[in-house]
Design a protein around this motif. Structure first.
Motif, short mmCIF file in Angstrom:
data_model
loop_
_atom_site.label_atom_id
_atom_site.label_comp_id
_atom_site.label_asym_id
_atom_site.label_seq_id
_atom_site.Cartn_x
_atom_site.Cartn_y
_atom_site.Cartn_z
N HIS A 157 -4.08 -44.59 -2.80
CA HIS A 157 -4.98 -45.30 -3.86
C HIS A 157 -6.40 -44.50 -3.90
O HIS A 157 -7.05 -44.31 -4.53
CB HIS A 157 -5.16 -46.85 -3.36
CG HIS A 157 -6.29 -47.56 -4.19
ND1 HIS A 157 -6.20 -47.87 -5.52
CD2 HIS A 157 -7.57 -48.09 -3.92
CE1 HIS A 157 -7.19 -48.21 -6.08
NE2 HIS A 157 -8.00 -48.51 -5.05
N ARG A 158 -6.80 -44.15 -2.49
CA ARG A 158 -8.12 -43.55 -2.33
C ARG A 158 -8.10 -42.10 -2.83
O ARG A 158 -9.09 -41.63 -3.45
CB ARG A 158 -8.47 -43.54 -1.06
CG ARG A 158 -9.07 -44.90 -0.26
CD ARG A 158 -9.48 -44.85 1.02
NE ARG A 158 -9.04 -44.24 1.94
CZ ARG A 158 -7.88 -44.49 2.62
NH1 ARG A 158 -7.90 -45.87 2.51
NH2 ARG A 158 -7.14 -43.76 3.83
N ARG A 167 -5.97 -40.99 -5.18
CA ARG A 167 -6.07 -40.99 -6.80
C ARG A 167 -7.16 -41.14 -7.33
O ARG A 167 -7.56 -40.95 -8.44
CB ARG A 167 -4.98 -42.15 -7.01
CG ARG A 167 -3.47 -41.72 -6.88
CD ARG A 167 -2.73 -42.44 -7.69
NE ARG A 167 -2.75 -43.74 -7.78
CZ ARG A 167 -2.20 -44.80 -6.75
NH1 ARG A 167 -1.12 -44.08 -6.19
NH2 ARG A 167 -2.26 -45.92 -6.60
N ARG A 168 -8.25 -41.88 -6.72
CA ARG A 168 -9.54 -41.94 -7.28
C ARG A 168 -10.36 -40.50 -7.44
O ARG A 168 -11.17 -40.64 -8.14
CB ARG A 168 -10.37 -42.98 -6.24
CG ARG A 168 -10.04 -44.27 -6.49
CD ARG A 168 -10.92 -45.30 -5.88
NE ARG A 168 -11.74 -44.66 -4.64
CZ ARG A 168 -11.69 -45.44 -3.49
NH1 ARG A 168 -11.40 -46.66 -3.42
NH2 ARG A 168 -12.32 -44.98 -2.47
N ASP A 169 -10.06 -39.66 -6.68
CA ASP A 169 -10.50 -38.26 -6.79
C ASP A 169 -9.71 -37.56 -7.68
O ASP A 169 -8.68 -36.96 -7.40
CB ASP A 169 -10.55 -37.52 -5.59
CG ASP A 169 -11.28 -36.28 -5.49
OD1 ASP A 169 -11.71 -35.75 -6.39
OD2 ASP A 169 -11.70 -35.79 -4.30
N ARG A 170 -10.25 -37.80 -8.91
CA ARG A 170 -9.58 -36.86 -10.06
C ARG A 170 -9.48 -35.58 -10.09
O ARG A 170 -8.48 -34.77 -10.35
CB ARG A 170 -10.05 -37.55 -11.70
CG ARG A 170 -10.23 -38.99 -11.90
CD ARG A 170 -10.30 -39.20 -13.03
NE ARG A 170 -10.29 -40.60 -13.50
CZ ARG A 170 -10.52 -41.20 -14.63
NH1 ARG A 170 -11.04 -40.52 -15.66
NH2 ARG A 170 -10.50 -42.58 -14.75
N ALA A 203 -9.82 -39.18 1.66
CA ALA A 203 -8.88 -40.28 1.55
C ALA A 203 -8.46 -40.64 3.08
O ALA A 203 -8.09 -41.83 3.36
CB ALA A 203 -7.69 -39.72 0.93
N GLN A 234 -13.79 -44.59 4.79
CA GLN A 234 -13.76 -45.14 3.42
C GLN A 234 -12.50 -46.25 3.20
O GLN A 234 -12.77 -46.70 1.95
CB GLN A 234 -13.13 -43.74 2.59
CG GLN A 234 -14.02 -42.45 2.68
CD GLN A 234 -15.42 -42.67 2.00
OE1 GLN A 234 -15.41 -42.98 1.04
NE2 GLN A 234 -16.18 -42.04 2.42
N SER A 287 -14.90 -49.78 -2.46
CA SER A 287 -14.33 -49.67 -3.74
C SER A 287 -14.50 -48.22 -4.45
O SER A 287 -15.18 -47.28 -4.08
CB SER A 287 -14.89 -50.60 -4.74
OG SER A 287 -16.39 -50.34 -4.70
#
Length: 283
Positions: A6-7, A9-12, A274, A279, A283
């Motif tokens: 999840h973390r 995937r936040r870094d596009r 990640a 971290q 959010s």
């Protein structure tokens, strides 16, 4: 694990970079199918009447090289060479560095001091100059390039793992394991190495980019993979005299090296963020 993904995937940018790496790997694996020609095949009509390389066209997508060979086919097969060296050589370097760093950090004493003095000695030499010296002593070739790069690149990860091992070996759970009679092997495998995995993964990813660049530089200097094996650095080396008349011969493999190395660096940065425990929960 789900929290980690999840973390990540936040870094596009890291996700897109991972997709670019996947494209490179897929293209390398499917090179025998995708490549329109044999990378070593020299075409009689692959050069102009003056003997210059042909520019990109519908027949030769990336043009031809100085010997009349299809540049696109050589680029695909060159990806196999760069990725093979990058992954294998870096894997060996990470394994050596991790092993020596853990042993030096946990054993300390005379053994640990000897390992770290060797590490300091290796770090005193610029990696490129050391790699050139080793490659000059040994016979150039694919296996030799992998060995040389592995012998040059293990020192950074060894220093990092050594520092982290010292910090971890002083934790309470390590003392508790010793008090319960756990042997050295069990402590290293079950209590220390699992906590070092995030650092190893990050540095392994970042190290591939360094390895790809180092292989390209060695090939460019004529001490890397030897012809007729396609290699991106060698492609630039063979085409440097045509830089003004046929710039695509330099720009295309140079762009491939840049994009691949940058993608691995960005993925490594994403993995580092990640896997950072600070971290978690943000959010």
């Amino acid at each position: 694990m789900s929290d980690f993904w999840h973390r990540f995937r936040r870094d596009r940018i890291a996700v897109y970079s991972l997709g670019v790496i996947a494209i490179f790997i897929l293209a390398a694996l499917m090179a025998p199918i995708i490549a329109p020609y044999n990378p070593s095949e020299q075409f009689f009509d692959g050069l102009t009447l003056e003997g210059s390389p042909l520019p990109p066209s519908t027949r030769f997508w990336f043009g031809t090289d100085t010997n009349g060979r299809d540049q696109f086919s050589r680029l695909l097969y060159g990806a196999q060479t760069s990725l093979l060296i990058g992954i294998v050589a870096n894997g060996i370097a990470v394994s050596i560095g991790t092993l020596l760093g853990v042993v030096a950090g946990y054993a300390r004493g005379l053994l640990g001091a000897a390992i770290m003095r060797l590490t300091d000695l290796m770090m005193a030499f610029p990696p490129l100059l050391l790699a050139i010296a080793l490659a000059a002593i040994l016979k150039p070739g694919l296996n030799i390039v992998i060995l040389v790069i592995a012998l040059v690149n293990w020192v950074q990860i060894a220093r990092v793992i050594y520092t982290e091992t010292i910090a971890l070996s002083e934790r309470e759970y390590i003392e508790a394991a010793r008090a319960m009679g756990a042997g050295t092997g069990r402590i290293l495998l079950c209590h220390l190495l699992p906590h070092l995995v995030p650092s190893v993964i990050v540095y392994a990813t970042l190290g591939i980019a360094t390895t790809v660049l180092l292989e390209a530089m060695l090939s460019f200097l004529g001490r890397g993979v030897q012809p007729p094996t396609p290699a991106w650095g060698m492609m630039i080396f063979e085409s440097q005299s045509y830089f003004l008349n046929a710039p695509w011969l330099v720009f295309i493999p140079g762009a491939a090296i840049l994009i691949l190395a940058l993608s691995f660096n960005l993925v490594g940065d994403g993995l580092r963020d990640a896997l950072d425990p600070t971290q978690r929960g943000r959010s």
